[in-house]
Design an enzyme around this catalytic site. Structure first.
Site, short mmCIF file in Angstrom:
data_model
loop_
_atom_site.label_atom_id
_atom_site.label_comp_id
_atom_site.label_asym_id
_atom_site.label_seq_id
_atom_site.Cartn_x
_atom_site.Cartn_y
_atom_site.Cartn_z
CD GLU A 195 -2.84 -1.09 -0.22
OE1 GLU A 195 -3.06 -0.02 -0.81
OE2 GLU A 195 -3.22 -2.19 -0.68
CG HIS A 198 -0.95 0.68 -4.59
ND1 HIS A 198 -0.58 0.42 -5.88
CD2 HIS A 198 -1.65 -0.42 -4.18
CE1 HIS A 198 -1.03 -0.77 -6.25
NE2 HIS A 198 -1.68 -1.31 -5.23
CG HIS A 204 -1.77 -3.87 -8.92
ND1 HIS A 204 -3.13 -3.90 -8.94
CD2 HIS A 204 -1.42 -3.81 -7.61
CE1 HIS A 204 -3.59 -3.86 -7.70
NE2 HIS A 204 -2.57 -3.80 -6.87
CB CYS A 205 4.47 -5.46 -10.70
SG CYS A 205 5.83 -6.11 -11.67
CB CYS A 210 6.79 -7.82 -8.40
SG CYS A 210 7.03 -6.11 -7.89
CB CYS A 229 10.23 -6.91 -10.13
SG CYS A 229 9.50 -5.44 -10.86
ZN LIG Z 1 7.39 -5.30 -10.05
ZN LIG Z 2 -2.66 -3.17 -4.91
#
Ligand SMILES: [Zn+2]
Ligand SMILES: [Zn+2]
Length: 287
Positions: A195, A198, A204-205, A210, A229
């Site tokens: 969080e 974010h 998001h990856c 990750c 990552c």
């Molecule tokens: Zn990542």
């Molecule tokens: Zn998330």
């Protein structure tokens, strides 16, 4: 050639990051269409914090009986190592239940509160020197009327977020005998870092396994690694400006003190790699 040149080149590098496998039927990426965020995408949208905004405030919200002071200070130590910023744990905040929009969780029928109401309270009291304020609560949360629940919710624009520990215990998850003692610490650490990631502007990856992978269930969340990552590490380093080797040394010290040997070993390996002059990169593109 089977895949993109850069992916093939990564495969030739020892200890390369692991590509994110194809999602299962109920996994996050089977339900949500996400295209990913490159480093350039991030730099175009991210706002570096002012030099005076270098403290993460952790704000317990209605946590009485669920999180001890020791637990909170351990999580603060983890956040400090992970983000290389000062961390302060605030005195507990107790909210009037009537001030929070609530409902019965659609999947379990148990009480739930609207995360946005907590975010608004955190934003209203955000200190001037805050990098961010992260609430941690025992309330189960919903972020939107059509979403069953959320482990956490964050606003990058307001630099506030909230995570819930409700789904890490009964009735959502039994404290089964034989479960590793550090599992709750790792779950809390994972959601806190996700969080705050974010809040820092990381989306998001979709590239690698990750910490910033999305998750739609506790099982999927548990599969996420406790580290970023290389792409997301580079974004965070650009934003915060830390020394990568110093960060790995901090994380190694934290996980070793917590008795989490595999995490400590991983951080130590990355620390060794960070202190080693890399070999020449393969030529991927000719001019
Ligand atoms: Zn990542
Ligand atoms: Zn998330």
């Amino acid at each position: 050639m089977d895949g993109p040149a850069w992916l093939d080149a990564l495969g030739a590098i020892e200890d390369a990051p692991q590509p994110l496998p194809a999602p299962g039927a109920h996994d996050w990426l089977a339900i949500h269409e996400e295209r990913g965020q490159t480093f350039d995408d991030f730099v175009r949208s991210a706002v570096r914090p002012h030099a005076s905004e270098r403290t993460i405030y952790i704000q317990p919200v209605d946590t009485e009986g669920s999180l001890s002071d020791t637990c909170l200070s351990t999580l603060a130590a983890f956040a400090g190592a992970f983000f290389q910023l000062a961390v302060r744990v605030q005195p507990p905040l107790v909210l009037e239940r009537s001030s929070l929009l609530s409902r019965a969780a659609p999947d379990a029928g148990t009480p739930q509160v609207y995360a946005g109401d907590i975010l608004a309270r955190l934003y209203a009291g955000k200190p001037a020197d805050a990098f961010c304020v992260l609430g941690i609560t025992a309330h189960d949360l919903f972020p939107h009327p059509i979403v069953s629940f959320a482990f956490g919710e964050a606003s990058a624009a307001c630099r506030v977020g909230v995570v819930s520990v409700a789904r890490y215990g009964p009735p959502f998850c039994e404290d089964a005998p034989g479960r590793p003692p550090g599992e709750r610490l790792k779950r809390c650490s994972r959601v806190i870092a996700h969080e705050i990631g974010h809040i820092a502007g990381l989306a998001h990856c979709v590239y690698f396994r990750c910490l910033m992978n999305g998750s739609s269930s506790l099982a999927e969340s548990d599969r996420r690694p406790l580290h970023l990552c290389p792409i997301d590490l580079r974004k965070l380093q650009w934003l915060v400006g830390f020394d990568v080797a110093e960060r790995y040394a901090s994380l190694h010290g934290f996980w070793r003190a917590a008795g989490e040997d595999p995490e400590a070993a991983w951080a130590e390996q990355r620390l060794l790699a960070a202190n080693t002059v890399p070999p020449a990169m393969p030529v991927l593109f000719s001019r």
